[in-house]
Write an enzyme that holds these catalytic residues in place. Structure first.
Site, PDB file in Angstrom:
ATOM      1  N   ASP A 129     -23.326  25.394  45.962  1.00 29.54           N
ATOM      2  CA  ASP A 129     -22.163  26.019  45.337  1.00 29.54           C
ATOM      3  C   ASP A 129     -20.977  25.939  46.296  1.00 29.54           C
ATOM      4  O   ASP A 129     -21.141  25.667  47.492  1.00 29.54           O
ATOM      5  CB  ASP A 129     -22.515  27.473  45.004  1.00 29.54           C
ATOM      6  CG  ASP A 129     -21.354  28.242  44.411  1.00 29.54           C
ATOM      7  OD1 ASP A 129     -20.760  27.763  43.431  1.00 29.54           O
ATOM      8  OD2 ASP A 129     -21.038  29.318  44.946  1.00 29.54           O
ATOM      9  N   ASP A 141     -17.305  28.089  46.034  1.00 28.64           N
ATOM     10  CA  ASP A 141     -16.627  29.353  46.319  1.00 28.64           C
ATOM     11  C   ASP A 141     -17.627  30.427  46.717  1.00 28.64           C
ATOM     12  O   ASP A 141     -18.591  30.698  45.995  1.00 28.64           O
ATOM     13  CB  ASP A 141     -15.850  29.840  45.086  1.00 28.64           C
ATOM     14  CG  ASP A 141     -14.715  28.905  44.713  1.00 28.64           C
ATOM     15  OD1 ASP A 141     -13.857  28.655  45.561  1.00 28.64           O
ATOM     16  OD2 ASP A 141     -14.694  28.426  43.559  1.00 28.64           O
ATOM     17  N   ASP A 148     -24.318  31.891  46.165  1.00 24.18           N
ATOM     18  CA  ASP A 148     -23.980  33.204  46.708  1.00 24.18           C
ATOM     19  C   ASP A 148     -24.113  34.326  45.693  1.00 24.18           C
ATOM     20  O   ASP A 148     -23.797  35.477  46.016  1.00 24.18           O
ATOM     21  CB  ASP A 148     -22.545  33.192  47.233  1.00 24.18           C
ATOM     22  CG  ASP A 148     -21.510  33.057  46.117  1.00 24.18           C
ATOM     23  OD1 ASP A 148     -21.679  32.170  45.258  1.00 24.18           O
ATOM     24  OD2 ASP A 148     -20.542  33.832  46.108  1.00 24.18           O
TER      25      ASP A 148
END
Length: 235
Positions: free
Chosen positions: A12, A14, A182
């Site tokens: 991922d 961001d 995240d």
């Protein structure tokens, strides 16, 4: 030599590789000013990111319009979205990467994953027109065989489709492809796709502790991924 049981990793963007909250705050601030709306507290943005730009803009408009004390009109928000998106895109592309920073351990972690023989892809809900320049600006683009934005497929994470399509592009089986993210979006998508998943303990998990999310492991930096996985296999 491949990490035991893995052929590839999907990373991922961001909140996992780059802290982009500053970019979000600047672009959204410019958009709201253009729409002659009140600004939003930057601390609230962290809870709204991760599900794609359309969701972000709806959440921001809903919050700002709701500050009047009245329930926001959904039809009004939908009518505002085209103009909001145009102004948001304008401001984001103008400052992309300027107010963001790469998290510690990211370059080392990606280097270690490549050194372990894994093919890498970046999969983000961020539009590709934002993601590709950001990766280039931060010197991370060269690590990846593929980069897919939130507009690459019919659906976004937490739907498993983007992960399955990314595995196809990498030529790997989901069970042998590690998802690294995240948030619960990444974990839910990975579980549904049949991918193992590791989560970083920083990032933007919608305001919730990331260790509450079902995952196969947690790391404080991407540089811990290879040691963690080797230790787990040996254990």
């Amino acid at each position: 030599m491949l990490m035991q049981g893995l052929d590839a990793a999907i990373i991922d963007l961001d909140g996992t590789m780059v802290d982009t909250l500053g970019d979000f705050a600047q672009a959204l601030g410019g958009m709201l000013a253009d729409l002659e709306l009140h600004a939003i507290d930057p601390s609230l943005i962290e809870h709204m990111v991760g599900k794609g730009s359309e969701h972000l803009l709806r959440s921001v408009l809903n919050h700002v319009l709701g500050q009047t004390g009245q329930a926001p009109d959904a039809s009004k928000i939908e009518a505002m979205l085209p103009r909001a998106w145009e102004r948001y895109q304008h401001h984001y592309l103008a400052i992309n990467g300027r107010y963001s920073s790469v998290y510690p351990g990211v370059a080392q972690g990606l280097t270690a994953l490549r050194g372990a023989g894994l093919r890498l892809a970046c999969l983000t809900n961020k539009p590709a027109s934002f993601a590709l320049p950001l990766l280039r600006a931060k010197g991370l683009d060269g690590f990846f065989d593929h980069v897919f934005g939130g507009d690459a497929f019919e659906r976004k994470k937490p739907d498993p489709l983007p992960l399955l399509k990314t595995c196809e592009a990498l030529g790997t089986l989901p069970a042998r492809t590690l998802m690294v993210g995240d948030s619960s979006n990444d974990a839910r998508a990975a579980r549904a796709a049949g991918c193992p998943v590791a989560l970083v303990t920083y990032g933007y998990n919608h305001g919730r502790p990331v260790r509450e999310v079902d995952a196969d492991g947690y790391v404080d930096a991407l540089s811990e991924l290879v040691p963690m996985w080797v230790s787990a296999v040996r254990g």
